[in-house]
Motif scaffolding. Structure first.
Motif, short mmCIF file in Angstrom:
data_model
loop_
_atom_site.label_atom_id
_atom_site.label_comp_id
_atom_site.label_asym_id
_atom_site.label_seq_id
_atom_site.Cartn_x
_atom_site.Cartn_y
_atom_site.Cartn_z
N THR A 266 0.82 -1.20 0.00
CA THR A 266 0.00 0.00 0.00
C THR A 266 0.86 1.25 0.00
O THR A 266 2.05 1.22 0.28
CB THR A 266 -0.90 0.03 1.25
N ALA A 267 0.20 2.39 -0.30
CA ALA A 267 0.90 3.66 -0.24
C ALA A 267 1.34 3.98 1.17
O ALA A 267 2.44 4.49 1.40
CB ALA A 267 -0.01 4.77 -0.78
N GLU A 268 0.48 3.67 2.15
CA GLU A 268 0.84 3.90 3.54
C GLU A 268 2.09 3.10 3.91
O GLU A 268 2.98 3.60 4.59
CB GLU A 268 -0.31 3.51 4.47
N GLY A 269 2.11 1.84 3.47
CA GLY A 269 3.28 1.01 3.75
C GLY A 269 4.54 1.53 3.09
O GLY A 269 5.61 1.52 3.68
N THR A 270 4.42 2.04 1.86
CA THR A 270 5.58 2.57 1.16
C THR A 270 6.16 3.77 1.88
O THR A 270 7.38 3.86 2.08
CB THR A 270 5.19 2.97 -0.27
N VAL A 271 5.32 4.69 2.29
CA VAL A 271 5.80 5.89 2.97
C VAL A 271 6.39 5.55 4.34
O VAL A 271 7.45 6.06 4.72
CB VAL A 271 4.66 6.92 3.11
N ALA A 272 5.71 4.66 5.06
CA ALA A 272 6.22 4.27 6.37
C ALA A 272 7.57 3.57 6.25
O ALA A 272 8.51 3.85 7.01
CB ALA A 272 5.22 3.35 7.07
N LEU A 273 7.69 2.68 5.29
CA LEU A 273 8.94 1.94 5.09
C LEU A 273 10.05 2.88 4.63
O LEU A 273 11.20 2.75 5.06
CB LEU A 273 8.72 0.83 4.07
N SER A 274 9.71 3.85 3.76
CA SER A 274 10.70 4.82 3.30
C SER A 274 11.25 5.65 4.45
O SER A 274 12.46 5.81 4.60
CB SER A 274 10.08 5.73 2.24
N ALA A 275 10.34 6.17 5.27
CA ALA A 275 10.78 7.00 6.38
C ALA A 275 11.62 6.22 7.37
O ALA A 275 12.65 6.69 7.84
CB ALA A 275 9.56 7.62 7.08
N PHE A 276 11.18 4.99 7.71
CA PHE A 276 11.92 4.21 8.68
C PHE A 276 13.28 3.76 8.13
O PHE A 276 14.30 3.88 8.81
CB PHE A 276 11.11 2.98 9.12
#
Length: 381
Positions: free
Chosen positions: A315-325
């Motif tokens: 998901t988009a939420e997962g992509t952004v969360a994974l990118s930031a972390f």
């Protein structure tokens, strides 16, 4: 987006090419120089982690305008001082702008090009590499043309100012209501990569490859100078690493997306880096072009991991969360690179110990790479 990307490493590689002149001009010790070359990773870790929080409160376009303005202002201020600590603080200001933009770009790609993320990611990674190359290649000639290292560093403030301009109209049109209408894909609300093995593997891989990347950007030109090359030639060799990386940056997202497993890429990139490090330790002058080419291939780990962030989230939420972390945590790890290289270089007076340290980091990178190689998704963990 491409104009922003061009600016995201120039401030680092221009300093790497002129590090000797800056050390002489400001009276920096080896440890202080190591701190300066470590600043990018420190800034990227701290400010990168705060970026998702910022975009929940301010429109991304406005955040980007402030970030790029900080980059431009910081670059101007750091070349008009004779104080070591003011130089460090203003460098940190410039780098804080890059830190925020690092996280914003994948977010903006998802928002504006949801069906072309691979193509746009490859394009902005290539633009980033071009900016890195040009800065490394021209910093010394510009400094010599104007008679000062300050010109060689300060000229890049103009490019950062240019990158701000296309975003100003969008930032001015944005209102609070528009911010509320921004897709929630830009905000990591449910996915928590820090609680997953995949998230930590991604962060370690990102951190280890960034550790070597920033060590190379900060110290490779100095290594070639010590091997007998003139400053201009050493800067060109550093630029060669990033220049040869341009087509790799463009092609890597396509390769990573088409392969069922990332294992061949992980092992191939590791082999290239290991051979380059051994060559730099044993024959830095005799086969410099070969080592530069192998380093360029090995640094393909950067576009690969950026692509893998999208591949390992549903998901988009997962992509952004994974990118930031992955980026914020990874840059904490990466901070050890240029700092340890500087300390080991000053302590031993040579390059054997620093290169041994980089080989150890490469082993860690490979282990983490094998963990992220097989297809799986952060949401499933």
């Amino acid at each position: 987006m491409l104009l922003v990307a061009v600016n995201l490493r120039a401030v680092v590689t221009s300093l790497g090419a002129l590090l000797d002149e800056v050390r002489d001009g400001l009276g920096l010790s080896g440890a202080a120089a190591g701190l300066v070359t470590t600043l990018p990773t420190i800034a990227f870790a701290g400010l990168g982690a705060l970026t998702p929080w910022l975009v929940r409160r301010v429109a991304p376009a406005r955040v980007l305008v402030v970030a790029m303005s900080a980059l431009a202002v910081g670059q101007v201020l750091r070349v008009v001082t004779d104080s070591t600590w003011i130089f460090v603080l203003t460098s940190a200001l410039a780098l804080s702008g890059i830190a925020v933009a690092n996280i914003l770009l994948p977010m903006l790609v998802k928002q504006h090009f949801p069906h072309r993320t691979g193509l746009v990611t490859g394009s902005y990674t290539m633009a980033l590499t071009v900016g890195t190359t040009v800065a490394a290649a021209t910093a010394v000639p510009i400094a010599h043309a104007f008679g000062s290292w300050r010109a060689g560093l300060g000229i890049w403030a103009a490019m950062a100012a240019v990158a701000v301009l296309p975003w100003v109209p969008l930032a001015l049109r944005t209102r609070a209501g528009a911010r509320r209408a921004t897709p929630t894909a830009a905000v990591p609300t449910r996915v928590r990569p820090a609680r997953t093995r995949l998230g930590w593997a991604m962060a370690v891989y990102f951190g280890a490859q960034s550790l070597s990347g920033y060590a190379i950007m900060g110290w490779l030109a100095q290594l070639f100078r010590d091997a007998g090359y003139q400053p201009e030639s050493a800067g060109l060799l550093l630029a060669g690493v990033t220049a040869l990386g341009v087509p790799i940056a463009l092609l890597m997202p396509t390769l990573a997306g088409r392969l069922g497993s990332l294992r061949p890429l992980v092992l191939g990139l590791t082999t290239a880096s290991a051979l380059a490090y051994l060559g730099l330790a044993l024959a830095p002058h005799g086969a410099a072009l070969l080592w530069v080419a192998l380093l360029a291939v090995g640094q393909g780990a950067f576009p690969m991991i950026l692509t893998a962030i999208g591949l390992r989230a549903r998901t988009a939420e997962g992509t952004v969360a994974l990118s930031a972390f992955a980026q914020s945590t990874g840059y904490v790890i990466a901070a050890l690179g240029p700092l340890m290289v500087g300390i080991l270089y000053e302590a031993t007076g040579g390059w054997t110990a620093p290169i041994g340290f980089l080989l150890g980091a490469l082993a860690v990178q490979t282990t983490a790479g094998m963990a992220i190689a097989r297809p799986r998704y952060v949401e499933d963990e």
